[in-house]
Scaffold this active site. Sequence first.
Site, PDB file in Angstrom:
ATOM      1  N   THR A 199       0.828  -1.222   0.000  1.00  0.00           N
ATOM      2  CA  THR A 199       0.000   0.000   0.000  1.00  0.00           C
ATOM      3  C   THR A 199       0.853   1.258   0.000  1.00  0.00           C
ATOM      4  O   THR A 199       1.994   1.241   0.490  1.00  0.00           O
ATOM      5  CB  THR A 199      -0.911   0.007   1.253  1.00  0.00           C
ATOM      6  OG1 THR A 199      -1.511   1.296   1.388  1.00  0.00           O
ATOM      7  CG2 THR A 199      -0.119  -0.273   2.519  1.00  0.00           C
ATOM      8  N   ASP A 200       0.259   2.356  -0.465  1.00  0.00           N
ATOM      9  CA  ASP A 200       0.969   3.641  -0.415  1.00  0.00           C
ATOM     10  C   ASP A 200       1.184   4.113   1.016  1.00  0.00           C
ATOM     11  O   ASP A 200       1.992   5.010   1.273  1.00  0.00           O
ATOM     12  CB  ASP A 200       0.228   4.720  -1.230  1.00  0.00           C
ATOM     13  CG  ASP A 200      -1.182   5.046  -0.750  1.00  0.00           C
ATOM     14  OD1 ASP A 200      -1.622   4.502   0.273  1.00  0.00           O
ATOM     15  OD2 ASP A 200      -1.837   5.879  -1.414  1.00  0.00           O
ATOM     16  N   GLU A 201       0.448   3.512   1.964  1.00  0.00           N
ATOM     17  CA  GLU A 201       0.559   3.980   3.353  1.00  0.00           C
ATOM     18  C   GLU A 201       1.931   3.681   3.961  1.00  0.00           C
ATOM     19  O   GLU A 201       2.279   4.255   4.989  1.00  0.00           O
ATOM     20  CB  GLU A 201      -0.550   3.367   4.218  1.00  0.00           C
ATOM     21  CG  GLU A 201      -1.918   3.765   3.711  1.00  0.00           C
ATOM     22  CD  GLU A 201      -2.992   3.837   4.779  1.00  0.00           C
ATOM     23  OE1 GLU A 201      -2.666   3.781   5.967  1.00  0.00           O
ATOM     24  OE2 GLU A 201      -4.167   3.961   4.396  1.00  0.00           O
TER      25      GLU A 201
ATOM     26  N   TYR B  81      -1.792  -0.180  11.286  1.00  0.00           N
ATOM     27  CA  TYR B  81      -2.033  -0.845   9.991  1.00  0.00           C
ATOM     28  C   TYR B  81      -0.857  -0.620   9.043  1.00  0.00           C
ATOM     29  O   TYR B  81      -0.302  -1.563   8.479  1.00  0.00           O
ATOM     30  CB  TYR B  81      -3.328  -0.320   9.354  1.00  0.00           C
ATOM     31  CG  TYR B  81      -3.380  -0.591   7.863  1.00  0.00           C
ATOM     32  CD1 TYR B  81      -3.519  -1.885   7.375  1.00  0.00           C
ATOM     33  CD2 TYR B  81      -3.231   0.451   6.942  1.00  0.00           C
ATOM     34  CE1 TYR B  81      -3.517  -2.142   6.007  1.00  0.00           C
ATOM     35  CE2 TYR B  81      -3.234   0.205   5.574  1.00  0.00           C
ATOM     36  CZ  TYR B  81      -3.375  -1.093   5.115  1.00  0.00           C
ATOM     37  OH  TYR B  81      -3.359  -1.344   3.764  1.00  0.00           O
TER      38      TYR B  81
ATOM     39  N   LYS C   6       1.840  -3.287   7.409  1.00  0.00           N
ATOM     40  CA  LYS C   6       2.034  -3.499   5.963  1.00  0.00           C
ATOM     41  C   LYS C   6       3.491  -3.246   5.583  1.00  0.00           C
ATOM     42  O   LYS C   6       4.045  -3.941   4.723  1.00  0.00           O
ATOM     43  CB  LYS C   6       1.110  -2.580   5.157  1.00  0.00           C
ATOM     44  CG  LYS C   6      -0.353  -2.967   5.172  1.00  0.00           C
ATOM     45  CD  LYS C   6      -0.642  -4.333   4.564  1.00  0.00           C
ATOM     46  CE  LYS C   6      -0.540  -4.348   3.057  1.00  0.00           C
ATOM     47  NZ  LYS C   6      -0.931  -5.675   2.479  1.00  0.00           N
TER      48      LYS C   6
HETATM   49  O1  DAU Z   1      -4.024   4.355   0.709  1.00  0.00           O
HETATM   50  C1  DAU Z   1      -4.328   2.987   0.582  1.00  0.00           C
HETATM   51  C2  DAU Z   1      -5.117   2.602   1.788  1.00  0.00           C
HETATM   52  O2  DAU Z   1      -6.398   3.172   1.652  1.00  0.00           O
HETATM   53  C3  DAU Z   1      -5.214   1.113   1.982  1.00  0.00           C
HETATM   54  O3  DAU Z   1      -3.936   0.595   2.215  1.00  0.00           O
HETATM   55  C4  DAU Z   1      -6.100   0.826   3.187  1.00  0.00           C
HETATM   56  O4  DAU Z   1      -6.267  -0.558   3.337  1.00  0.00           O
HETATM   57  C5  DAU Z   1      -7.433   1.473   2.978  1.00  0.00           C
HETATM   58  O5  DAU Z   1      -8.236   1.261   4.123  1.00  0.00           O
HETATM   59  C6  DAU Z   1      -7.290   2.952   2.710  1.00  0.00           C
HETATM   60  O6  DAU Z   1      -6.871   3.682   3.876  1.00  0.00           O
HETATM   61  P1  DAU Z   1      -7.551   5.058   4.302  1.00  0.00           P
HETATM   62  O7  DAU Z   1      -7.432   5.202   5.766  1.00  0.00           O
HETATM   63  O8  DAU Z   1      -7.076   6.187   3.461  1.00  0.00           O
HETATM   64  O9  DAU Z   1      -9.082   4.721   3.869  1.00  0.00           O
HETATM   65  P2  DAU Z   1     -10.480   5.031   4.552  1.00  0.00           P
HETATM   66  O10 DAU Z   1     -11.527   4.684   3.567  1.00  0.00           O
HETATM   67  O11 DAU Z   1     -10.583   4.481   5.922  1.00  0.00           O
HETATM   68  O12 DAU Z   1     -10.439   6.624   4.694  1.00  0.00           O
HETATM   69  C7  DAU Z   1     -10.245   7.464   3.587  1.00  0.00           C
HETATM   70  C8  DAU Z   1     -10.158   8.880   4.124  1.00  0.00           C
HETATM   71  O13 DAU Z   1     -11.449   9.249   4.624  1.00  0.00           O
HETATM   72  C9  DAU Z   1      -9.195   9.040   5.271  1.00  0.00           C
HETATM   73  O14 DAU Z   1      -8.560  10.306   5.201  1.00  0.00           O
HETATM   74  C10 DAU Z   1     -10.088   8.979   6.511  1.00  0.00           C
HETATM   75  C11 DAU Z   1     -11.390   9.582   6.012  1.00  0.00           C
HETATM   76  N1  DAU Z   1     -12.616   9.065   6.666  1.00  0.00           N
HETATM   77  C12 DAU Z   1     -12.824   7.727   6.658  1.00  0.00           C
HETATM   78  C13 DAU Z   1     -13.921   7.180   7.282  1.00  0.00           C
HETATM   79  C14 DAU Z   1     -14.150   5.681   7.291  1.00  0.00           C
HETATM   80  C15 DAU Z   1     -13.529   9.927   7.264  1.00  0.00           C
HETATM   81  O15 DAU Z   1     -13.344  11.166   7.249  1.00  0.00           O
HETATM   82  N2  DAU Z   1     -14.611   9.382   7.910  1.00  0.00           N
HETATM   83  C16 DAU Z   1     -14.842   8.049   7.954  1.00  0.00           C
HETATM   84  O16 DAU Z   1     -15.849   7.629   8.574  1.00  0.00           O
END
Ligand code: DAU
Length: 341
Positions: free
Chosen positions: A126-128, A150, A154
């Site tokens: 992942t980019d993370e 996480y 990774k």
């Molecule tokens: O960048 C790749 C990664 O993207 C993957 O390696 C991870 O497995 C994947 O979960 C994802 O990580 P993020 O933390 O970026 O994804 P998430 O969908 O949880 O959140 C995207 C963005 O939205 C992040 O800045 C947090 C924000 N968010 C997320 C949720 C679930 C909110 O503001 N509110 C929320 O309820």
Amino acid sequence: MKNIMVTGGAGFIGSAFVRRMVQKYPDFRIVVFDKMTYAGNLDNLLPVKDSSNFAFVQGDIADREVVRGALEQYGIDTVVNFAAETHVDRSILSPDAFIFSNVVGVHILLESALKHKIERFVHVSTDEVYGDVEEGFSVETDPFAPNSPYAASKAGGDLMVRAYHITHGMNTVVTRGSNTYGPYHYPEKLIPFFVTEALDDRPLPVYGDGKQVRDWLHVEDHAGGVETVLMKGVAGEAYNVAGENLQYNIDVTHRILKLLGKPESLIKHVPDREGHDRRYAMNCDKLRALGWQRDYNFDSGLEATVGWYKANEWWWRKIKTGEYLEYYKQQYAARLAAVQG
Ligand code: DAU
């Protein structure tokens, strides 16, 4: 290359890769190996489950015996590892499973692959691992600086793959994908969570100011990137798979509401995620040089994805019960209460 074991193949990106490979390469046998945690879902494999070149094994990549059995039973020559715990918020609440799957699991899978003389080992990262990228774009040689449990787990798995190439000469390649969206995405992640909540007129909890930047990539383009790296990647190398489509979270939220015809009053700015990375951005010239290109743009890709969730309530409504509701309560109840008074 005929017998490919796809670990984590019942998850979101893994199943997109499996659907693509089963249909595109009838001469390859695609064996899904999946632990079937909360995010594994056989519904994701319905389009290919009756294909003659498809097989399924339930198992944990951290379980040597089950892994060995599957490698032997199917004469596996290639492993593509998507298996992982993936949700950042869950890694803050309960990190143990992340270390078991993403570090110990990868280690045991590598050991098993080494013993079994696997010809090619593809690892999906992942980019993370690059951490917060305030400006510019990460390239594959950048140092790792993971910020969540996480991301750190990774990074550990990614580095173990590198070690097996250098130490044992194993034929490994690594992909590092950006934020992925599309059909069959478990509704805890931003886009499917907000789409399904908005459909039910429920609040959308935007963390902090919503000005965090993510690089959105369609799941089919991500799966195509992994396919390209499997076929053409140079052993020992890593390849970024980017959407080159940087968006503020708040803008993505507005787009979702607009596509659904729902009011902006559903947006609630809640207390931020701990250790929240502000920005991810990657350069993917190295993968493009192998011939990969994207087929989706975000405007039509997001519209089609929102349409998919509207048309496939059968898929996500049964997920949003039981354990999911427990997790929702843990993650959001206090946050929403804090802003709703
Ligand atoms: O960048 C790749 C990664 O993207 C993957 O390696 C991870 O497995 C994947 O979960 C994802 O990580 P993020 O933390 O970026 O994804 P998430 O969908 O949880 O959140 C995207 C963005 O939205 C992040 O800045 C947090 C924000 N968010 C997320 C949720 C679930 C909110 O503001 N509110 C929320 O309820």
